[in-house]
Design an enzyme around this catalytic site. Structure first.
Site, PDB file in Angstrom:
ATOM      1  N   ASP A  27       1.025  -4.691   8.880  1.00  0.00           N
ATOM      2  CA  ASP A  27      -0.110  -3.809   8.626  1.00  0.00           C
ATOM      3  C   ASP A  27      -1.338  -4.695   8.447  1.00  0.00           C
ATOM      4  O   ASP A  27      -1.398  -5.503   7.515  1.00  0.00           O
ATOM      5  CB  ASP A  27       0.149  -2.960   7.371  1.00  0.00           C
ATOM      6  CG  ASP A  27      -0.922  -1.899   7.171  1.00  0.00           C
ATOM      7  OD1 ASP A  27      -2.078  -2.134   7.580  1.00  0.00           O
ATOM      8  OD2 ASP A  27      -0.613  -0.844   6.582  1.00  0.00           O
ATOM      9  N   PHE A  57       0.850  -1.189   0.000  1.00  0.00           N
ATOM     10  CA  PHE A  57       0.000   0.000   0.000  1.00  0.00           C
ATOM     11  C   PHE A  57       0.894   1.250   0.000  1.00  0.00           C
ATOM     12  O   PHE A  57       1.852   1.323   0.765  1.00  0.00           O
ATOM     13  CB  PHE A  57      -0.910  -0.016   1.233  1.00  0.00           C
ATOM     14  CG  PHE A  57      -1.999   1.006   1.164  1.00  0.00           C
ATOM     15  CD1 PHE A  57      -3.142   0.784   0.406  1.00  0.00           C
ATOM     16  CD2 PHE A  57      -1.872   2.206   1.839  1.00  0.00           C
ATOM     17  CE1 PHE A  57      -4.151   1.744   0.336  1.00  0.00           C
ATOM     18  CE2 PHE A  57      -2.879   3.173   1.771  1.00  0.00           C
ATOM     19  CZ  PHE A  57      -4.019   2.932   1.020  1.00  0.00           C
ATOM     20  N   ARG A  72     -11.860  -4.173  -8.019  1.00  0.00           N
ATOM     21  CA  ARG A  72     -11.745  -4.789  -6.700  1.00  0.00           C
ATOM     22  C   ARG A  72     -13.125  -4.876  -6.049  1.00  0.00           C
ATOM     23  O   ARG A  72     -13.828  -3.877  -5.920  1.00  0.00           O
ATOM     24  CB  ARG A  72     -10.808  -3.934  -5.844  1.00  0.00           C
ATOM     25  CG  ARG A  72     -10.451  -4.546  -4.518  1.00  0.00           C
ATOM     26  CD  ARG A  72      -9.429  -3.704  -3.808  1.00  0.00           C
ATOM     27  NE  ARG A  72     -10.005  -2.448  -3.342  1.00  0.00           N
ATOM     28  CZ  ARG A  72      -9.502  -1.723  -2.335  1.00  0.00           C
ATOM     29  NH1 ARG A  72      -8.403  -2.106  -1.736  1.00  0.00           N
ATOM     30  NH2 ARG A  72     -10.077  -0.604  -1.962  1.00  0.00           N
ATOM     31  N   TYR A  90     -11.558   2.311   9.642  1.00  0.00           N
ATOM     32  CA  TYR A  90     -12.739   2.633   8.818  1.00  0.00           C
ATOM     33  C   TYR A  90     -13.090   1.568   7.795  1.00  0.00           C
ATOM     34  O   TYR A  90     -14.038   1.723   7.051  1.00  0.00           O
ATOM     35  CB  TYR A  90     -12.572   3.998   8.133  1.00  0.00           C
ATOM     36  CG  TYR A  90     -11.278   4.203   7.379  1.00  0.00           C
ATOM     37  CD1 TYR A  90     -11.095   3.686   6.108  1.00  0.00           C
ATOM     38  CD2 TYR A  90     -10.238   4.943   7.936  1.00  0.00           C
ATOM     39  CE1 TYR A  90      -9.916   3.882   5.426  1.00  0.00           C
ATOM     40  CE2 TYR A  90      -9.049   5.145   7.262  1.00  0.00           C
ATOM     41  CZ  TYR A  90      -8.893   4.606   6.005  1.00  0.00           C
ATOM     42  OH  TYR A  90      -7.710   4.796   5.336  1.00  0.00           O
ATOM     43  N   LYS A  91     -12.293   0.480   7.737  1.00  0.00           N
ATOM     44  CA  LYS A  91     -12.602  -0.577   6.769  1.00  0.00           C
ATOM     45  C   LYS A  91     -13.536  -1.594   7.431  1.00  0.00           C
ATOM     46  O   LYS A  91     -14.683  -1.292   7.690  1.00  0.00           O
ATOM     47  CB  LYS A  91     -11.297  -1.181   6.261  1.00  0.00           C
ATOM     48  CG  LYS A  91     -10.531  -0.162   5.395  1.00  0.00           C
ATOM     49  CD  LYS A  91      -9.129  -0.585   5.035  1.00  0.00           C
ATOM     50  CE  LYS A  91      -8.501   0.480   4.139  1.00  0.00           C
ATOM     51  NZ  LYS A  91      -7.049   0.464   4.167  1.00  0.00           N
TER      52      LYS A  91
END
Ligand SMILES: *Cc1c(COP(=O)(O)O)cnc(C)c1O
Length: 409
Positions: free
Chosen positions: A196, A127, A368, A221-222
């Site tokens: 992570d 990421f 995705r 927030y995921k």
């Protein structure tokens, strides 16, 4: 799309022990939301909790709420609730700052624990913020970034490596790393490890203790459904906490913030990772999401997410649409998502959004689709597969309006 598939989806939904949790979330009518891996849905209880925090705790309680409403301990309290989701002890996790900032603090702290070593090893295509944060420390002369492809990571673990830093579930493909094996390899080479967990926490079980991890960060927030820009979390193994020296020495990480001393003295525990005043409203929303995900249970969520993605793939196969899957074909080797490569992936994602099937696009050619198991149904899988087939087979994505780029993809 055959009636058989729809009937089978309905049957799966009837037998699904997690089906009842969907109503605990606000999922907009008519929307098939396949982007819970980017921004999780709103738990029904969140507005109520926010309303209480704003009107009562802030509006009426004012400054007294730091003590009376437990604001001061919120970062550690929410961290302790995240801990069981990732195989950590309650005093090893703190909810604070963003994932990016937490990466900075922990990379710097790891480097300080390995004097004479400067290399932070990661993989290309990790990421972006993870790679950028290493670069920032490189510019300060503190780190040296080394990237090695998945298969070459172990060979790249030389005696100059201070830290191995990887993302457990890859954001683009969902491919998982074997955390236990890589952590052991890094330790054998004298390096520390930072995981992570942004795309893992709340979607699949993680056991930081079993793999003997040193550090971890993750996103609020995921899959944790903490809301846009929710505070993230950071984990430091208890064995490292006493010697931890993180560089953002703000007053909330002080051993006694309200002594107002001129000199910094780090808090002995995980609180040291705090920098400034805790984002109380953000933590209020995050706490609701974390509690709900913990109530459902990550083991059950993972089982369902695998079943959902397998059902989706089977539906695609039945429909005869051929899309290149870039996620691992075996659901045991991927997170809660499926990614497909297509030259016109952006336009396909836009055409799907026009049909209220919300997935996303990742550069340069990836469609995705995330399968947040807490609120998705098998019927959503059947519907999403049908729409994707129609968009691809009917070449609907050629429509120019689906080919104009927005700022956030
Ligand atoms: C989502 C995500 C982040 C987010 O970082 P922010 O600082 O919250 O913007 C970081 N790392 C990974 C792997 C992610 O998936």
């Amino acid at each position: 799309m055959t009636d058989h598939l729809i009937a089978s989806a309905r049957e799966h939904d009837r037998a699904d022990p997690l089906a009842k949790f969907r109503e605990r979330f606000f999922v907009p009518d008519g929307v098939t939301y396949l982007d819970g891996n980017s921004l999780g849905c709103l738990p029904r209880k969140t507005p109520e909790a926010m309303d209480r925090a704003i009107r009562q705790e802030w509006g009426t309680g004012l400054i007294g709420s730091w003590n009376d409403a437990g604001w001061f301990e919120m970062g550690t309290r929410v961290g302790a609730k995240i801990a069981p989701l990732i195989g950590a002890a309650p005093d090893e996790v703190l909810a604070c700052d963003s994932t990016s900032v937490n990466l900075f603090k922990l990379i710097a702290a790891a480097l300080a624990m390995r004097p004479g070593r400067k290399v932070v090893l990661s993989e290309p295509g990790n990421f972006p913020t993870d790679l950028y944060m290493i670069e920032g420390l490189e510019r300060q002369g503190l780190a040296s970034r080394r990237l090695a492809a998945r298969g070459d990571l172990e060979a790249a673990l030389g005696d100059d490596v201070a830290l191995l830093m990887l993302t457990h579930a890859h954001y683009k493909t969902g491919e998982l790393f074997d955390m236990e094996r890589l952590t052991r390899a890094a330790h054998d080479a004298g390096a520390l490890v930072l995981w992570d967990l942004s795309h893992s926490t709340g979607a699949l079980p993680v056991d930081l203790h079993r793999c003997n991890a040193d550090f971890a960060v993750g996103c609020g927030y995921k899959y944790l459904c903490g809301g846009p820009g929710a505070p993230a979390f950071a984990y430091v193994a208890r064995r490292h906490q006493a010697q931890l020296r993180q560089p953002l020495t703000g007053w909330f990480g002080h051993a006694r913030p309200f002594a107002f001393s001129d000199d910094y003295q780090a808090a002995p525990g995980i609180e040291q990772l705090q920098c400034g005043t805790s984002p109380v409203l953000g933590l209020t929303a995050l706490e609701v999401g974390v509690e709900l995900i913990a109530e459902i249970g990550v083991e059950r969520l993972y089982e369902k997410s695998r079943a959902l993605s397998e059902f989706f793939l089977e539906a695609l196969r039945t429909s005869g649409v051929a899309l290149e899957l870039v996620s691992p074909g075996d659901s045991a080797n991927r997170g809660s998502q499926l990614s497909f490569r297509h030259r016109d992936a952006y336009a396909i994602s836009q055409a799907l959004i026009a049909r209220k099937v919300i997935g996303d696009y990742r550069e340069p050619d990836i469609l995705r689709l995330g399968f947040a198991p807490a609120y998705l149904r098998f019927i959503d899988m059947a519907e999403a597969a049908r729409h994707l087939c129609e968009v691809v087979q009917g070449e609907e994505w050629r429509n120019p309006e689906f080919n104009r780029r927005a700022a956030v993809t």
